[in-house]
Enzyme design. Structure first.
Site, PDB file in Angstrom:
ATOM      1  N   SER A 162      10.033  -2.498   9.348  1.00  0.00           N
ATOM      2  CA  SER A 162       9.636  -2.075  10.747  1.00  0.00           C
ATOM      3  C   SER A 162      10.606  -2.497  11.634  1.00  0.00           C
ATOM      4  CB  SER A 162       8.421  -3.096  11.004  1.00  0.00           C
ATOM      5  OG  SER A 162       7.301  -2.731  10.070  1.00  0.00           O
TER       6      SER A 162
HETATM    7  N1  SAH Z   1       6.882  -5.962   5.778  1.00  0.00           N
HETATM    8  C1  SAH Z   1       7.949  -4.844   5.160  1.00  0.00           C
HETATM    9  C2  SAH Z   1       7.595  -3.527   5.443  1.00  0.00           C
HETATM   10  C3  SAH Z   1       7.002  -2.972   4.457  1.00  0.00           C
HETATM   11  S1  SAH Z   1       6.222  -1.317   4.583  1.00  0.00           S
HETATM   12  C4  SAH Z   1       9.446  -5.356   5.568  1.00  0.00           C
HETATM   13  O1  SAH Z   1       9.534  -6.185   6.268  1.00  0.00           O
HETATM   14  O2  SAH Z   1      10.224  -4.588   4.898  1.00  0.00           O
HETATM   15  C5  SAH Z   1       4.641  -1.394   3.819  1.00  0.00           C
HETATM   16  C6  SAH Z   1       4.773  -1.927   2.494  1.00  0.00           C
HETATM   17  O3  SAH Z   1       3.597  -2.108   1.964  1.00  0.00           O
HETATM   18  C7  SAH Z   1       5.344  -0.903   1.467  1.00  0.00           C
HETATM   19  O4  SAH Z   1       6.375  -1.755   0.810  1.00  0.00           O
HETATM   20  C8  SAH Z   1       4.477  -0.522   0.343  1.00  0.00           C
HETATM   21  O5  SAH Z   1       4.726  -0.462  -0.713  1.00  0.00           O
HETATM   22  C9  SAH Z   1       3.525  -1.561   0.668  1.00  0.00           C
HETATM   23  N2  SAH Z   1       1.919  -1.476   0.292  1.00  0.00           N
HETATM   24  C10 SAH Z   1       1.350  -0.229   0.483  1.00  0.00           C
HETATM   25  N3  SAH Z   1      -0.009  -0.183   0.104  1.00  0.00           N
HETATM   26  C11 SAH Z   1      -0.112  -1.297  -0.584  1.00  0.00           C
HETATM   27  C12 SAH Z   1      -1.126  -2.071  -1.121  1.00  0.00           C
HETATM   28  N4  SAH Z   1      -2.220  -1.555  -1.390  1.00  0.00           N
HETATM   29  N5  SAH Z   1      -0.954  -3.387  -1.658  1.00  0.00           N
HETATM   30  C13 SAH Z   1       0.507  -3.814  -1.746  1.00  0.00           C
HETATM   31  N6  SAH Z   1       1.306  -3.389  -0.907  1.00  0.00           N
HETATM   32  C14 SAH Z   1       1.332  -2.197  -0.484  1.00  0.00           C
END
Ligand code: SAH
Length: 210
Positions: A58
């Site tokens: 993000s």
């Molecule tokens: N906080 C992260 C941003 C990640 S984007 C950072 O700072 O880099 C959102 C993340 O959520 C992705 O890696 C995706 O794979 C994960 N995600 C999506 N659905 C999910 C689920 N049901 N359970 C666990 N992770 C999930």
């Protein structure tokens, strides 16, 4: 455009980030450590950046804003859904007692864990699985942050939040308007406040990937 860390800090302050502990943690944690070499030069820009598995890290303002709204302190246990690069996880770990983080891509989970080890961080626990189910064995949590958008409030997660606990989550469909939503639990009920329009990758239910 290449920005310096100082320019980024000014931008965060100009956009309502006032919590000095949140600002200090953003200043301290190098975002460049969490992205690929080819885009490291853009890591101090206030933009979202791509990470592996088609996911994104993000915008720093959103990371700071979500963190600020959780009102953290060193006594609190936090559940984070969507470890991704691990950047947000590390910010949370600086401001809370323990962070429990769940990622559905095993590849991203392992890579983030390796980073936490390299940074000598010992208060983060990682799990590979569907974050929508939460982390039952470690519940209840004081705070829950979801870094992927859900069409509605995941009730299983709300059940794992302590009374008076706070959850922050983008609510809305993929490719549609999503609102960053702040939820405060009050006994068996809860209050809900829309904070701002956002755009997040979707929280995918029941899909676990290697
Ligand atoms: N906080 C992260 C941003 C990640 S984007 C950072 O700072 O880099 C959102 C993340 O959520 C992705 O890696 C995706 O794979 C994960 N995600 C999506 N659905 C999910 C689920 N049901 N359970 C666990 N992770 C999930």
């Amino acid at each position: 455009m290449k920005n310096s860390k100082e320019e980024l800090m000014q931008e965060l302050k100009a956009n309502g980030i006032v919590d000095t502990k949140v600002l200090d943690s953003i200043k301290l944690v190098p975002r460049s450590f969490f992205v690929e070499n080819s885009i490291k030069s853009r890591s101090n820009s206030n933009i979202a950046l791509p990470i592996e598995c088609g996911q994104t890290i993000s915008q720093p303002l959103i990371v700071a804003f979500m963190t600020q709204n959780l009102l953290l302190n060193k006594r609190l246990r936090v559940l984070e859904i969507g470890t991704g690069s691990g950047y947000q996880t590390v910010i949370l770990s600086k401001l809370s007692r323990f962070v429990y983080t769940i990622e559905r891509y095993l590849f991203l989970k392992k890579k983030a864990e390796e980073k936490f080890r390299k940074l000598n961080i010992t208060n983060i626990f990682c799990k590979h699985g569907d974050g929508g189910l939460g982390w039952y064995d470690q519940a209840p949590f004081d705070r829950i942050m979801i870094t992927a958008a859900a069409p509605e409030i995941p009730m299983l997660l709300l059940d794992q939040l302590k009374d008076e606990g706070v959850m922050i989550i983008p609510i809305g469909e993929e490719n549609d308007v999503q609102y960053l939503t702040l939820i405060k639990k009050k006994g068996k009920s809860f209050s809900k406040k829309n904070l701002m329009k956002v755009r997040f990758v979707p929280l995918l239910e029941g899909k676990i990937n290697k």
